[in-house]
Design an enzyme around this catalytic site. Sequence first.
Site, mmCIF file in Angstrom:
data_model
loop_
_atom_site.group_PDB
_atom_site.id
_atom_site.type_symbol
_atom_site.label_atom_id
_atom_site.label_comp_id
_atom_site.label_asym_id
_atom_site.label_seq_id
_atom_site.Cartn_x
_atom_site.Cartn_y
_atom_site.Cartn_z
ATOM 1 N N ASP A 191 12.066 -53.284 20.734
ATOM 2 C CA ASP A 191 12.424 -54.321 20.823
ATOM 3 C C ASP A 191 10.676 -55.541 20.837
ATOM 4 O OD1 ASP A 191 11.595 -54.753 23.671
ATOM 5 O OD2 ASP A 191 12.667 -56.650 24.393
ATOM 6 N N GLU A 192 10.310 -54.629 20.529
ATOM 7 C CA GLU A 192 8.747 -55.448 20.172
ATOM 8 C C GLU A 192 7.569 -54.406 19.307
ATOM 9 O OE1 GLU A 192 5.743 -57.984 23.271
ATOM 10 O OE2 GLU A 192 7.091 -57.051 24.194
#
Length: 353
Positions: free
Chosen positions: A94-95
């Site tokens: 997610d990053e």
Amino acid sequence: MDAFYASVEQLDNPELRGKALAVGGSSERGVVAAASYEARKYGVKSAMSSIIAKRNCPQLIFVKPRFERYREISQRIRNIFFEYTDLVEPLSLDEAYLDVTENKKGNPSATLIAREIRQKIFEKTGLNASAGISINKFIAKIASDVNKPNGQKTVNPEEVEAFLEELEIRKFYGVGKVTAEKMYQLGIFTGKDLKTKSLDFLNEHFGKSGEHYYNVVRGIHFSEVRPSRIRKSLGAERTFDENISSEIFMLERLGHISEEIERRLSKNKVAGKTVTLKIKYSDFTLQTRSKTLSYYVSSKDLILEIAKDLLYQEKMKDSVRLLGISLSNLNTDKDKEKEEEKKEVAVQLRFEF
């Protein structure tokens, strides 16, 4: 991404939208992997014991994680990144960091690029993302949290010094709870306080990290965006619904974990030399046992056999709530190239002789 795992669950199940949600764990035990923003209002956060999370938020709903689904959406998001630059460094599902100094759109504004990417992510996935924009990875990372959720923050070059000086020390990326407490004791509460400390002082109190703190508070961080991050380890673990004390049951669970690791190793096309067994007892004490081999392993059978040896290495001191296996000393691309070179040389020698 904003509360990624929880947001995906709410996206796929409309009945969960607007509700306090925890991914992972259960009302009886386990650990929260992610929490929705509705749950965070009650102090629920990742890595928190499920029991404490439920105590903080009695209406909390627990759902099992679906990592295949998260990986699928993560890949779709990364494909959007590659529309703008090839310099994409994923940190997790997610990053990611993006270097857009030179980008495929020819857009000189990183702020506008971030806004465009966030809009495209929402249109293609239905999920919100936040962004931080600045002159290096360290400041961009901090900035990405300023206007969460569904926002962005730009720290322009001329704003860096003031931004860091006003920042609370616990918000400095990499400063955890223990380090923050130590800094408080030394009279360091903000970036401005940190900036007054000499390099010798910081080295004396924080060792090798001293120089890092000295530099970053001055906006100095030389780490480049690396598209190919070298994975250092790969593993899997399971928290059990009930504590187990039978070694037969433990071996059964380790068998399932070994299968999962074999699948992940195959997907990433790597193998490892060091096998580590992680044991968390019912009193929450943690123990690790490792064994380094002279060869690489990637099959579930070999991994399980080594994990079994580590399990029997010494007597268990209590019943067990979690078991995990990880492989490190992974073979990198360079290692693989060396192995191929050895094979080629061996073949040549066989033909010559």
